[in-house]
Design a protein around this motif. Structure first.
Motif, PDB file in Angstrom:
ATOM      1  N   LEU A  87     -22.919  96.710  35.189  1.00  0.00           N
ATOM      2  CA  LEU A  87     -22.185  95.457  35.408  1.00  0.00           C
ATOM      3  C   LEU A  87     -20.849  95.445  34.656  1.00  0.00           C
ATOM      4  O   LEU A  87     -19.800  95.131  35.228  1.00  0.00           O
TER       5      LEU A  87
ATOM      6  N   SER B 119     -27.134  89.410  30.018  1.00  0.00           N
ATOM      7  CA  SER B 119     -26.261  90.493  30.497  1.00  0.00           C
ATOM      8  C   SER B 119     -25.172  90.036  31.463  1.00  0.00           C
ATOM      9  O   SER B 119     -24.023  90.466  31.355  1.00  0.00           O
TER      10      SER B 119
ATOM     11  N   ALA C  93     -30.036  92.971  39.765  1.00  0.00           N
ATOM     12  CA  ALA C  93     -31.016  93.565  38.836  1.00  0.00           C
ATOM     13  C   ALA C  93     -32.469  93.289  39.240  1.00  0.00           C
ATOM     14  O   ALA C  93     -33.352  94.078  38.927  1.00  0.00           O
ATOM     15  N   HIS C  94     -32.696  92.171  39.926  1.00  0.00           N
ATOM     16  CA  HIS C  94     -34.076  91.795  40.271  1.00  0.00           C
ATOM     17  C   HIS C  94     -34.491  92.203  41.677  1.00  0.00           C
ATOM     18  O   HIS C  94     -35.594  91.868  42.108  1.00  0.00           O
TER      19      HIS C  94
ATOM     20  N   SER D 262     -30.630  97.175  37.869  1.00  0.00           N
ATOM     21  CA  SER D 262     -31.153  97.613  36.571  1.00  0.00           C
ATOM     22  C   SER D 262     -32.452  98.366  36.797  1.00  0.00           C
ATOM     23  O   SER D 262     -33.294  97.933  37.592  1.00  0.00           O
TER      24      SER D 262
ATOM     25  N   LYS E  51     -38.514  96.261  34.735  1.00  0.00           N
ATOM     26  CA  LYS E  51     -38.181  95.863  36.096  1.00  0.00           C
ATOM     27  C   LYS E  51     -39.157  96.472  37.126  1.00  0.00           C
ATOM     28  O   LYS E  51     -39.938  97.360  36.796  1.00  0.00           O
TER      29      LYS E  51
END
Ligand SMILES: *Cc1c(COP(=O)(O)O)cnc(C)c1O
Length: 367
Positions: free
Chosen positions: A62, A84, A155-156, A177, A182
């Motif tokens: 990012l 983040s 990220a998710h 990520s 995760k």
């Protein structure tokens, strides 16, 4: 036995040892070695995107992506996210402008987005929070109208598709990520998906000190190269990720069986046209209707060795790091939700009997 909110997916030890054998033999541990290259290619295919650049972690993806875009001014984002997202903006000397979130999907409320655009706005950085997809069409329409960049914090959303397209293929860029916690991990790791090949050169330079050739340093870059051991872990986990997501789905469905339709509880939405990865299981507790507050449920679970998390509380625009620079009253929906949400344990190998027990404890909090 403690039950944590998540548990890292891992291949068998044999599988990993097999994958790193060549690393051991070659003594090539980092700096874009064969594992790095292979992982990059595999990811491109899996994510259904044109280009992927790998990083040490999602945050550096990012932060360096923003740097590579060479932006100035204000970036519209949301405070209902992990530290983040906001830190990447601030660490680039950009100003975060916080847009409120939608009360159902918890993603950026596009109805409120346009009114936040000023002469200084340069980009929009929405978050596909919990794996819920933002209103992509509307964000794209507004970005086009005002000529703004769109950087998705994805990220998710590993492995998700929207209308059959890899979620990383939307916006100017999307950042993933691969942190241990995760849906998919490479121990630590991250990636940026992008369209413009030349942009990839800039990203590559920034993750490797700006070194463009043996005697040429073209940019003031950082060091954010993914090493061979992380890439090898990513390669192993990638083989199992579909199976892991299927198991997550079973766990999430079991939660729903128990908690759906209970007064005072709001569950996450299922979105049309989205292939979900079941990244999180957020539950909102309305104290008046449910009879217990989020805090009471949290404590009761903790007493039973179950660690739920208050994701995302506190909101990033209230962090003491920012010394009260942002007015949380401008994001009332985000504030409301952050005070009521609890994400329940969810990982591929969570036993269904444990899900039953967790729900029994939660429902036992009703008064
Ligand atoms: C995990 C996460 C990140 C950062 O990723 P790391 O790999 O931990 O650096 C960024 N944004 C969101 C929303 C995250 O959940």
């Amino acid at each position: 036995m403690m039950i944590n909110v998540t548990r890292s997916s891992m291949p068998s030890m044999d599988e990993y040892v097999n994958e790193i054998e060549s690393v051991w033999n070659s003594h090539w541990l980092t700096n874009m070695g064969p594992k790095h290259m292979k992982f990059q290619t595999s990811l491109k295919k899996y994510l259904g995107v044109e280009n992927v650049e790998l990083f040490t972690n999602g945050h550096m993806a990012l932060e360096l992506t923003l740097q590579a875009m060479n932006l100035q001014g204000e970036v519209i984002t949301t405070p209902f996210t992990f530290a983040s997202t906001t830190h990447a903006i601030v660490r680039n000397n950009l100003t975060p402008v916080f847009c409120d979130i939608d009360p159902v999907t918890y993603t950026m409320d596009v109805e409120k987005l346009e009114s936040l655009i000023t002469d200084y706005t340069c980009a929009i950085m929405p978050v596909h929070v919990y794996g819920n997809i933002c209103n992509i069409e509307e964000i794209e329409r507004i970005a086009r109208k005002y000529e703004l960049k769109v950087i998705y914090d994805a990220a998710h959303t590993f492995g998700e598709t929207y209308k059959g397209k890899g979620i990383g293929s939307f916006g100017d860029v999307s950042c993933f990520s691969f942190h241990a916690t995760k849906v998919f991990n490479s121990i630590e790791g991250g990636a940026t998906c992008y369209r413009d090949k030349r942009f990839g050169d800039v990203l590559y330079d920034l993750k490797n000190f700006g070194i463009h050739g043996p005697e040429e340093v073209e940019a003031v870059g950082a060091n954010a190269k993914m090493n061979e051991f992380c890439a090898a872990m990513g390669l192993c986990n990638l083989k199992h990720v579909d199976e892991e997501i299927e198991k997550r789905k079973t766990v999430a469905e079991r939660y729903r069986e128990h908690l759906e339709g209970i007064e005072g509880i709001q569950l996450n939405v299922s979105q049309k046209d989205v292939k979900s990865n079941y990244a999180y299981f957020p539950v909102l507790f309305d104290e008046k209707q449910f009879g217990s507050s989020r805090a009471e449920v949290f404590d009761r679970l903790a007493e039973n060795g179950i660690s739920a998390r208050k994701y995302f509380y506190p909101l990033t625009n209230t962090f003491s790091a920012f010394h009260g620079m942002y007015d949380v009253r401008k994001t009332p929906v985000a504030l409301h939700i952050s005070r009521r949400v609890l994400t329940l344990p969810l990982y591929a190998d969570l036993a269904l009997e444990d899900v039953d027990r967790i729900c029994e404890i939660i429902l036992g909090c009703r008064k």
